[in-house]
Design an enzyme around this catalytic site. Structure first.
Site, mmCIF file in Angstrom:
data_model
loop_
_atom_site.group_PDB
_atom_site.id
_atom_site.type_symbol
_atom_site.label_atom_id
_atom_site.label_comp_id
_atom_site.label_asym_id
_atom_site.label_seq_id
_atom_site.Cartn_x
_atom_site.Cartn_y
_atom_site.Cartn_z
ATOM 1 N N LYS A 53 0.834 -1.206 0.000
ATOM 2 C CA LYS A 53 0.000 0.000 0.000
ATOM 3 C C LYS A 53 0.871 1.258 0.000
ATOM 4 O O LYS A 53 0.677 2.167 -0.807
ATOM 5 C CB LYS A 53 -0.918 0.009 1.234
ATOM 6 C CG LYS A 53 -2.008 -1.056 1.205
ATOM 7 C CD LYS A 53 -2.709 -1.193 2.570
ATOM 8 C CE LYS A 53 -3.692 -2.368 2.548
ATOM 9 N NZ LYS A 53 -4.310 -2.649 3.844
ATOM 10 N N GLN A 97 -4.192 -1.559 10.231
ATOM 11 C CA GLN A 97 -4.095 -2.869 9.586
ATOM 12 C C GLN A 97 -4.641 -3.946 10.520
ATOM 13 O O GLN A 97 -4.291 -3.993 11.699
ATOM 14 C CB GLN A 97 -2.629 -3.142 9.199
ATOM 15 C CG GLN A 97 -2.412 -4.407 8.402
ATOM 16 C CD GLN A 97 -3.083 -4.388 7.021
ATOM 17 O OE1 GLN A 97 -3.242 -3.345 6.406
ATOM 18 N NE2 GLN A 97 -3.482 -5.550 6.541
ATOM 19 N N ASP A 120 -10.739 3.047 5.081
ATOM 20 C CA ASP A 120 -11.033 1.613 4.967
ATOM 21 C C ASP A 120 -12.539 1.363 5.004
ATOM 22 O O ASP A 120 -12.998 0.270 4.669
ATOM 23 C CB ASP A 120 -10.386 0.859 6.146
ATOM 24 C CG ASP A 120 -9.231 -0.040 5.716
ATOM 25 O OD1 ASP A 120 -9.176 -0.382 4.523
ATOM 26 O OD2 ASP A 120 -8.415 -0.396 6.572
HETATM 27 N N1 GUN Z 1 -6.400 -6.886 6.673
HETATM 28 C C1 GUN Z 1 -6.751 -7.619 5.604
HETATM 29 N N2 GUN Z 1 -7.348 -6.829 4.678
HETATM 30 C C2 GUN Z 1 -7.378 -5.593 5.193
HETATM 31 C C3 GUN Z 1 -7.849 -4.332 4.701
HETATM 32 O O1 GUN Z 1 -8.405 -4.197 3.613
HETATM 33 N N3 GUN Z 1 -7.678 -3.277 5.535
HETATM 34 C C4 GUN Z 1 -7.097 -3.400 6.750
HETATM 35 N N4 GUN Z 1 -6.984 -2.312 7.491
HETATM 36 N N5 GUN Z 1 -6.648 -4.532 7.221
HETATM 37 C C5 GUN Z 1 -6.778 -5.627 6.445
#
Ligand code: GUN
Length: 296
Positions: A53, A97, A120
């Site tokens: 990311k 995350q 998110d």
């Molecule tokens: N863990 C697995 N997928 C995601 C996501 O799309 N966002 C976040 N914050 N954590 C994750």
């Protein structure tokens, strides 16, 4: 039947192309869209996701900073950091995350994020807006699923969509998104999960199947209707004798689906790149909203 491979790389490149002018407009106003990432502990896949990311943000000339916490960090220390980031105007988006270690309650943490910075889309306010058909931030993977269909002209309206997996991150929000009364959704949705008995009954009647359960090579060709579309959100590591010691595979058993499905997304390079592209798009949107709001 020839099975079309739906490249998330091609579809996400088209998203980035459409975002370029929006980034320029923001930069002309001295705004660099900024994302704060909170990473707790040493979970290797989580670290890899976060690096993927933040690298993309860097490539696009956007700002991102990762705040690392040790695996035994207190919930209080995370909440304190979020409160600081909520007030810091360098960051238009905040992402925590997941998963989080057991001493931290994910609900409490996600609810402490300012919903206007919740790129998110996991805050109950954003999930509520999604449920009532007036979404603000849509969770990135479900949004990426909708966008890849749009890119390849797969129209879900009036179709039977079977979503497999009911996580708060993917399956549940996607099932809601797909059923919204809007021109790019309007599907009849069945949400299958670990409690579903005889899942083939449902998958065999589906026009579109979305796999988000995290079980390697779960869905096989004899469990789908000929011509169905299979969108695979799973990213699983399976141990093998290779040098790396593992290989990456989705929730779909690709070999048996080829020739049976009309289209499938690959793993990797399917929905993974789309999720990142939607995170970038949501962060740009947050920065645009920030300008709008400061004008009030
Ligand atoms: N863990 C697995 N997928 C995601 C996501 O799309 N966002 C976040 N914050 N954590 C994750």
């Amino acid at each position: 039947m020839e099975t079309k491979i739906l490249s998330g790389k091609t579809a996400s490149d088209s998203v980035y192309k459409s975002l370029k002018p929006r980034i320029s407009i923001l930069k002309n106003k001295d705004i660099t869209p900024g994302l704060a990432v909170i990473l707790v502990g040493n979970d290797i896949p989580s670290k890899l996701y976060v690096t993927g990311k933040t690298k993309k943000f860097q490539t696009l000339g956007l700002y991102s900073q990762t705040f690392n916490f040790s695996g035994d960090a207190s919930q209080e220390s995370i909440l304190e950091k979020i409160s600081e980031l909520n007030r810091n105007s360098d960051f238009h988006g905040i992402l925590v995350q997941l998963p989080l270690p057991p001493q931290i309650n994910p609900e409490t943490v996600l609810e402490s994020i300012n919903p206007l910075k919740d790129v998110d889309g996991f805050h109950p306010w954003n999930l509520g807006k999604l449920c009532t058909g007036n979404p603000q931030f849509i969770p990135c993977t479900p949004k990426g699923v909708m966008r890849i269909m749009e890119f390849y002209n797969i129209d879900p309206a009036g179709k039977h969509v079977v979503v497999v997996g009911r996580s708060n991150i993917v399956g549940r929000p996607l099932s809601i998104l797909m059923s919204l009364k809007s021109s790019s959704a309007n599907s009849t949705v069945t949400l299958c999960h670990s409690g579903t008995k005889n899942i083939s009954i449902f998958t065999l009647s589906a026009d579109i199947i979305v796999l988000a359960l995290g079980k390697p090579e779960f869905l096989r060709g004899d469990q789908i209707k000929k011509g169905a579309v299979v969108l695979d959100v799973g990213i699983n590591r399976v141990s093998d004798n290779s040098e790396k010691g593992y290989y990456i595979t989705g929730d779909a058993h690709m070999e048996s689906l080829l020739g049976q499905a009309s289209a499938v997304t690959p793993v990797p390079f399917g929905l993974g790149p789309m999720t990142i592209a939607m995170l970038v798009e949501n962060t740009i949107e947050a920065a645009e909203n920030y300008i709008e709001k400061s004008r009030d």
